[in-house]
Every structure is written in C-alpha cells, then in structure tokens.
Design a protein around this motif. Structure first.
Motif, PDB file in Angstrom:
ATOM      1  N   ILE A   1       0.808  -1.217   0.000  1.00  0.00           N
ATOM      2  CA  ILE A   1       0.000   0.000   0.000  1.00  0.00           C
ATOM      3  C   ILE A   1       0.839   1.264   0.000  1.00  0.00           C
ATOM      4  N   ALA A   2       2.175   1.132  -0.043  1.00  0.00           N
ATOM      5  CA  ALA A   2       3.097   2.274  -0.120  1.00  0.00           C
ATOM      6  C   ALA A   2       2.976   3.132   1.142  1.00  0.00           C
ATOM      7  N   SER A   3       2.970   4.460   0.995  1.00  0.00           N
ATOM      8  CA  SER A   3       3.199   5.334   2.146  1.00  0.00           C
ATOM      9  C   SER A   3       2.045   5.434   3.124  1.00  0.00           C
ATOM     10  N   ILE A   4       0.898   4.828   2.840  1.00  0.00           N
ATOM     11  CA  ILE A   4      -0.121   4.715   3.888  1.00  0.00           C
ATOM     12  C   ILE A   4       0.448   3.902   5.047  1.00  0.00           C
ATOM     13  N   SER A   5       1.485   3.112   4.776  1.00  0.00           N
ATOM     14  CA  SER A   5       2.201   2.381   5.835  1.00  0.00           C
ATOM     15  C   SER A   5       2.674   3.322   6.932  1.00  0.00           C
ATOM     16  N   LYS A   6       3.037   4.545   6.575  1.00  0.00           N
ATOM     17  CA  LYS A   6       3.520   5.508   7.576  1.00  0.00           C
ATOM     18  C   LYS A   6       2.433   5.821   8.593  1.00  0.00           C
ATOM     19  N   LEU A   7       1.213   6.012   8.125  1.00  0.00           N
ATOM     20  CA  LEU A   7       0.102   6.291   9.040  1.00  0.00           C
ATOM     21  C   LEU A   7      -0.129   5.119   9.985  1.00  0.00           C
ATOM     22  N   VAL A   8      -0.085   3.898   9.461  1.00  0.00           N
ATOM     23  CA  VAL A   8      -0.288   2.724  10.306  1.00  0.00           C
ATOM     24  C   VAL A   8       0.846   2.607  11.323  1.00  0.00           C
ATOM     25  N   THR A   9       2.072   2.891  10.893  1.00  0.00           N
ATOM     26  CA  THR A   9       3.211   2.897  11.816  1.00  0.00           C
ATOM     27  C   THR A   9       3.001   3.917  12.924  1.00  0.00           C
ATOM     28  N   ALA A  10       2.505   5.101  12.557  1.00  0.00           N
ATOM     29  CA  ALA A  10       2.280   6.144  13.558  1.00  0.00           C
ATOM     30  C   ALA A  10       1.211   5.741  14.572  1.00  0.00           C
ATOM     31  N   ILE A  11       0.222   4.956  14.143  1.00  0.00           N
ATOM     32  CA  ILE A  11      -0.769   4.435  15.089  1.00  0.00           C
ATOM     33  C   ILE A  11      -0.074   3.559  16.128  1.00  0.00           C
TER      34      ILE A  11
ATOM     35  N   ARG B   1      -6.651  12.805  17.678  1.00  0.00           N
ATOM     36  CA  ARG B   1      -6.508  14.240  17.386  1.00  0.00           C
ATOM     37  C   ARG B   1      -5.045  14.619  17.231  1.00  0.00           C
ATOM     38  N   THR B   2      -4.177  14.022  18.022  1.00  0.00           N
ATOM     39  CA  THR B   2      -2.742  14.312  17.916  1.00  0.00           C
ATOM     40  C   THR B   2      -2.204  13.902  16.554  1.00  0.00           C
TER      41      THR B   2
ATOM     42  N   LEU C   1       7.409  15.929  -9.220  1.00  0.00           N
ATOM     43  CA  LEU C   1       7.739  17.231  -8.667  1.00  0.00           C
ATOM     44  C   LEU C   1       6.621  18.250  -8.823  1.00  0.00           C
ATOM     45  N   GLY C   2       5.400  17.799  -9.083  1.00  0.00           N
ATOM     46  CA  GLY C   2       4.283  18.722  -9.155  1.00  0.00           C
ATOM     47  C   GLY C   2       4.036  19.363  -7.800  1.00  0.00           C
ATOM     48  N   THR C   3       3.950  20.667  -7.758  1.00  0.00           N
ATOM     49  CA  THR C   3       3.847  21.360  -6.482  1.00  0.00           C
ATOM     50  C   THR C   3       2.409  21.381  -5.984  1.00  0.00           C
ATOM     51  N   GLY C   4       2.281  21.636  -4.689  1.00  0.00           N
ATOM     52  CA  GLY C   4       0.970  21.791  -4.077  1.00  0.00           C
ATOM     53  C   GLY C   4       0.349  20.519  -3.576  1.00  0.00           C
ATOM     54  N   PHE C   5       1.081  19.395  -3.553  1.00  0.00           N
ATOM     55  CA  PHE C   5       0.523  18.127  -3.097  1.00  0.00           C
ATOM     56  C   PHE C   5       0.395  18.104  -1.574  1.00  0.00           C
ATOM     57  N   PHE C   6       1.476  18.476  -0.862  1.00  0.00           N
ATOM     58  CA  PHE C   6       1.449  18.572   0.597  1.00  0.00           C
ATOM     59  C   PHE C   6       1.298  20.032   1.001  1.00  0.00           C
ATOM     60  N   CYS C   7       0.305  20.330   1.822  1.00  0.00           N
ATOM     61  CA  CYS C   7       0.156  21.689   2.340  1.00  0.00           C
ATOM     62  C   CYS C   7      -0.147  21.724   3.831  1.00  0.00           C
ATOM     63  N   ARG C   8      -0.615  20.602   4.400  1.00  0.00           N
ATOM     64  CA  ARG C   8      -0.809  20.480   5.852  1.00  0.00           C
ATOM     65  C   ARG C   8      -0.469  19.058   6.254  1.00  0.00           C
ATOM     66  N   TYR C   9       0.285  18.929   7.357  1.00  0.00           N
ATOM     67  CA  TYR C   9       0.737  17.588   7.749  1.00  0.00           C
ATOM     68  C   TYR C   9       0.883  17.528   9.263  1.00  0.00           C
ATOM     69  N   GLY C  10       0.355  16.427   9.844  1.00  0.00           N
ATOM     70  CA  GLY C  10       0.470  16.194  11.277  1.00  0.00           C
ATOM     71  C   GLY C  10       1.459  15.089  11.560  1.00  0.00           C
ATOM     72  N   LEU C  11       1.056  14.099  12.359  1.00  0.00           N
ATOM     73  CA  LEU C  11       1.907  12.939  12.623  1.00  0.00           C
ATOM     74  C   LEU C  11       1.516  11.834  11.649  1.00  0.00           C
ATOM     75  N   ALA C  12       2.198  11.781  10.524  1.00  0.00           N
ATOM     76  CA  ALA C  12       1.911  10.818   9.450  1.00  0.00           C
ATOM     77  C   ALA C  12       0.464  10.928   8.992  1.00  0.00           C
ATOM     78  N   MET C  13      -0.118  12.106   9.059  1.00  0.00           N
ATOM     79  CA  MET C  13      -1.472  12.362   8.593  1.00  0.00           C
ATOM     80  C   MET C  13      -1.490  13.690   7.858  1.00  0.00           C
ATOM     81  N   GLN C  14      -1.876  13.606   6.598  1.00  0.00           N
ATOM     82  CA  GLN C  14      -2.001  14.793   5.763  1.00  0.00           C
ATOM     83  C   GLN C  14      -3.429  15.318   5.845  1.00  0.00           C
ATOM     84  N   THR C  15      -3.588  16.636   5.779  1.00  0.00           N
ATOM     85  CA  THR C  15      -4.911  17.249   5.671  1.00  0.00           C
ATOM     86  C   THR C  15      -5.065  17.820   4.268  1.00  0.00           C
ATOM     87  N   LEU C  16      -6.205  17.541   3.647  1.00  0.00           N
ATOM     88  CA  LEU C  16      -6.475  17.956   2.273  1.00  0.00           C
ATOM     89  C   LEU C  16      -7.216  19.299   2.216  1.00  0.00           C
TER      90      LEU C  16
END
Length: 536
Positions: free
Chosen positions: A65-75, A294-295, A318-333
């Motif tokens: 599943i690629a980088s969704i692994s990061k979110l599961v790791t953070a859990i 929430r954290t 290298l398309g810009t604007g993909f990441f604009c808000r990021y928490g602990l392995a959780m991106q906000t869209l």
C-alpha cells in the motif's frame, strides 16, 4: 452485453473483427471501498490482481500500500506513547542510542515528533531502504547527503522516507520486539486485519492473494509472487543469506519497510479508517484514545511560501501543491492557500489521511472526521508521476475520490482516440458505456468491436438504452445494451430511429480476454456509439 439478434429474418453470426486499439498506460486494477463509522457502504473492484493468471482483483486482496504504511506505523507509535514507552518530544538520538543531530545544527535535537511530521531536516538523498539484513541503518546518517544543512530541525517540511525506518528502530529499541511482529500485536491483530509488513507475518493463503503491482508500462514491478511467499521477505544479507535470526532490536529499522511495505487489503484499510472515525475504537476494541487520534490528525506544518516543500523528492513527481498540511503521518487535504492543489475530491472538505505512490501503485486512505465517512482506494499500472488531474493528484485518483471508474474512463478514452483518427469529420458521439470494465481492462492492442450501420431501434426506457444496428451489408443486426441513464443521448438516439436510411451510426467497443484466452465480445469492456455525417 453485446449480442447478435435472434430475429428470424436476420442471420446470426460470431463477431470476429480484430482491429487493434492501444490501451497502454491504463490502470491494471482499481479498488475502492467507502465506509462510515458503522461499516462499509460500497465496494468497487475492477481489473486484475494477477493479469497473467487471469485472477480478478477483490477488496480482500493484499497489496503493497506504499506510504499509507507511515500512518499505520504512527498508530503503533501512539499506542506506545499511551503506554508510557515513548515520548513524542524526547531527543530521538537518546531513543536510538546514538546521536541524531544535523551536522550544521549540532545543538538542535531531532525529536520523535519531528520524525513523524517530516520536520527532522533529514533527506532521502543518501537512501533509506537499502540497508541489508545484518546491516546498521545508522551508517546512512554518516553520509552528508542525508541531511538538509540549510534548515534546522523543526523549521522546514521535507517529506522524507528515512524518517520512518528511524521511527521503527526507536519502537524496536523501546520494546525489544521485531517491528513487523510488534505492529501485528499493537495494531493489526486487535483490529482483526490480515496484513503484514514485507510478507514475513502473512500466512500462505494471504500471500496467494497478493496483488501484483504493474508499472506504467504494464510490466510487473512488485509482488509478482506466483501464489507463494517470497523466499526472502527482506533485503538479504550481503552474503546472500536470509536468516531472520540475524535481526537485532534497534539496528536496522528499515528491514520491514515501515515507510511503505505494509501489505493490506482495501477492506483492511477501511477497518483502520473506521477506527479513526470512531475516535480510536472499533467493534468494542479501544485501540487509541480520542486525544491520540486528534494528535495524529492535527497539522504541525501548514504551507506558507518559504517554509517547506509541497512535493516528494524521492518519487520524481515534482508537481507542487501536493502537501500543504501535515500532522503525525497524517495529511490534511483541501488547504485554502494559493499554491495548494491538495483536493482530489474537489469539494473543499478538509479530509485527513495519507496517500501512497510506488512501483506503479497509487493509493489513498481519506477520512472526513466531522462527517463520519471515509474511502480507501488503490490503482495499479500507474506511471511514476501523478498525471492528468486538475489537482496535484492524478486523474485516476480523482475519479476514485469521486467514486467514478478510472478503468471505464480510460477504456472510453482509448476508443475516442481511435475514433478521432478513423472516423470522418463531422461525427458525433451520442452514447458511451463501460458496463463490463469490472471484468478487466482491455489488453494492449485488444481486438476492437467495430460495427457500422443503420440505427434501427432504441429502447423506450432512458435508463436502459438498447440500440439495434443493422450493418452496412444489411444481413446482421447487432444489439447493444447501453444502460447510460443519459436522457439527452437517449432522446437523440430515439429520434434517429427510422428517420432516414442515411442516419448511420458506428459502434466501437474494446474486447476483454475471457478466461480461456478467447477474446470475448459478449462482454466488451466499453462501447461508444457515434452518429456519422450524412452522405449527402
């Protein structure tokens, strides 16, 4: 369905037209699972888990599943934080047992929170996954390229995969457990999810359902397992051996790919998403406190010009604007800031979650925490760049976000390209349908259904548009169930029936491969009907 009419005054025949239509670059498989707090609300799985074997993909098939692994790791990290085993604001060097300091900023500690939020000042330029069994990850940190010497820790966002092998190494050192087994104990087993990091923890039956990841050219790029687990689930030792007894806690956190190596199904991702939607609880099992959820979700970095990169350097996308808000392995869209293009849904809702992109897979797990809904998806056979979207996400991801069918859309688009090069000027598309796309995308150079003739019938029901076309020889009638639910197109087709012998249509369709290898026109992957210009 496409079939030959059985009316007594027409001869039935098999349809054996074989003009090629190229469909290179289309997804090989797409899976989408939508859910709410109570359960799964919709499942859509199309294409092949294993194209060579003819095995259709399902929402229960495990995929890298690629980088969704990061979110599961953070859990998993937050479970250890709640247990008092880890401190998010501790010096990561102390947790690792060796100094972790940017050589340009030796007095500034790198914390666990910085690693999880990509504000550590580390980069991927020296590598992150290459350390073999028996090796030590810390040797990568001795390479100056591993550090961003222009920005102090905590001051700059740079999406960096290397952060998460270090996080996994910290977890191993805190518990003495192997990372993949620890994640099974902390996260996967309590949620009832059959998944594993790098296959070591999955049983044979799960591995037999592996989704082969195809690259953008349609070649197998990852997990082409042929029904069995790999001989070595990790990067083998320098001498070629693969004895996992060589593992030592806290030496090589990259071994089980915490940054991207989770094999999990879309239904498994949905269970993780539902747990987060329910504030850390699922089916009576409390995994995290609401405060920990929430954290994870609260952004620690918000884009402003000059304070970080809005794309991932490692992928070459290298398309810009993909990441604009990021928490602990959780991106906000859906960040409402100029330069941010992080809304594949197009509705402005600030969903949280994570995306993934590697080896030809694109994936997403996105949650509307306020609305209580979520969606998990993946597509294989994708190019390394996210192409075609109005946002920084790919057009395929945008279709999955909205609940559309990328396979259907790409199938129709291929026919449109063929039509543009072969149909006379003045042709007009009056109907399109891809009802059988879930049976599998058309193959590259798939045989093309091509019928030209008079439109002699259209059903009276606009939501089930059946067309009958008498071919130009006058001795065959081909009947097409269109199911377009398109009132204007239906009315136009109805108006054409019997109006004039010069009202001619051309039906194009792409074949899918039947299990026996025979091209199956009775279940064309998609069909498009064109009105041809009058011969007058």
């Amino acid at each position: 369905m496409t079939r030959t009419a059985s009316l007594p005054f027409f001869l039935a025949s098999l349809l054996m037209l074989v003009a090629p239509v190229a469909l290179a670059g289309d997804p090989v498989a797409t899976v989408r699972v939508s859910f709410d707090r109570a359960g799964v609300t919709d499942v859509d799985a199309r294409g092949f888990a294993d194209r060579e074997a003819g095995r259709a993909v399902t929402a229960d098939d495990p995929v890298r599943i690629a980088s969704i692994s990061k979110l599961v790791t953070a859990i998993g990290v937050m479970r250890l934080v709640e247990a008092g085993r880890l401190d998010l604001d501790a010096d990561a060097g102390e947790l690792l047992g060796f100094p972790l300091r940017n050589p340009a900023f030796p007095d500034t500690p790198v914390t666990l929170r910085m690693l999880l939020s990509h504000r550590s000042s580390l980069t991927d330029a020296a590598g992150y996954w290459q350390t073999p069994l028996g090796g030590e990850l810390r040797t990568l940190l001795e390479d100056q390229r591993a550090w961003d010497t222009q920005h102090a820790p905590g001051t700059w966002f740079r999406y960096t995969n290397l952060n998460f092998p270090l996080v996994a190494q910290i977890m191993e050192r805190a518990t003495g457990e192997r990372f993949d087994r620890m994640m099974e104990r902390l996260v996967l087993a309590p949620l009832g999810v059959e998944a594993c990091f790098n296959w070591a923890g999955c049983d044979d039956a799960t591995a037999a359902r592996a989704v082969v990841i195809y690259d953008g050219d349609g070649a197998p790029a990852k997990d082409d397992l042929h029904g069995s687990r790999p001989d070595c689930p990790v990067i083998a030792a320098e001498d070629g051996s693969c004895d996992l007894a060589q593992w030592r806690a806290g030496e090589n956190g990259a071994l089980f790919s915490p940054q991207g190596g989770l094999r999990i199904s879309a239904n498994g991702l949905a269970r993780i998403g539902r747990m987060l939607l329910n504030g850390g609880e699922l089916d009576g099992v409390r995994l995290l406190s609401p405060a920990s959820v929430r954290t994870l979700a609260t952004p620690l970095w918000r884009y402003a010009p000059g304070d970080g990169l809005t794309y991932e350097e490692d992928t070459g996308d290298l398309g810009t604007g993909f990441f604009c808000r990021y928490g602990l392995a959780m991106q906000t869209l859906a960040t409402p800031v100029e330069g941010c293009r992080d809304d594949p849904f197009g509705d402005g809702i600030a969903r949280v979650g994570h995306s993934g992109s590697a080896y030809g897979l694109q994936s997403g797990l996105w949650l509307d925490l306020e609305g209580g809904t979520g969606v998990a998806w993946f597509a294989t056979g994708m190019p390394p760049e996210r192409l075609g979207g109005r946002s920084a996400f790919s057009a395929v991801e945008e279709e999955l976000a909205r609940g559309g069918s990328p396979l259907a859309d790409s199938c129709v688009a291929a026919l449109e390209r063929h039509a543009a090069s072969t149909l006379p000027d003045g042709h007009e598309r009056i109907a399109a349908l891809a009802p059988e796309a879930e049976a599998g995308p058309a193959r590259d150079h798939a045989p093309l259904l091509d019928v030209t003739g008079a439109l002699v019938h259209a059903s009276a029901h606009p939501e089930h548009m059946g067309l009958a076309v008498r071919d130009t020889a006058g001795d065959h009638v081909f009947v097409f169930d269109m199911d377009i639910g398109n009132q204007p197109a239906h009315d136009e087709a109805m108006g054409l029936v019997g109006t004039s012998p010069t009202a001619t249509v051309r039906v194009l369709g792409s074949a899918i491969a039947a299990p026996d290898g025979v091209d199956n026109f009775d279940a064309a992957a998609c069909r498009v009907v064109y009105l041809l210009p009058s011969a007058d």
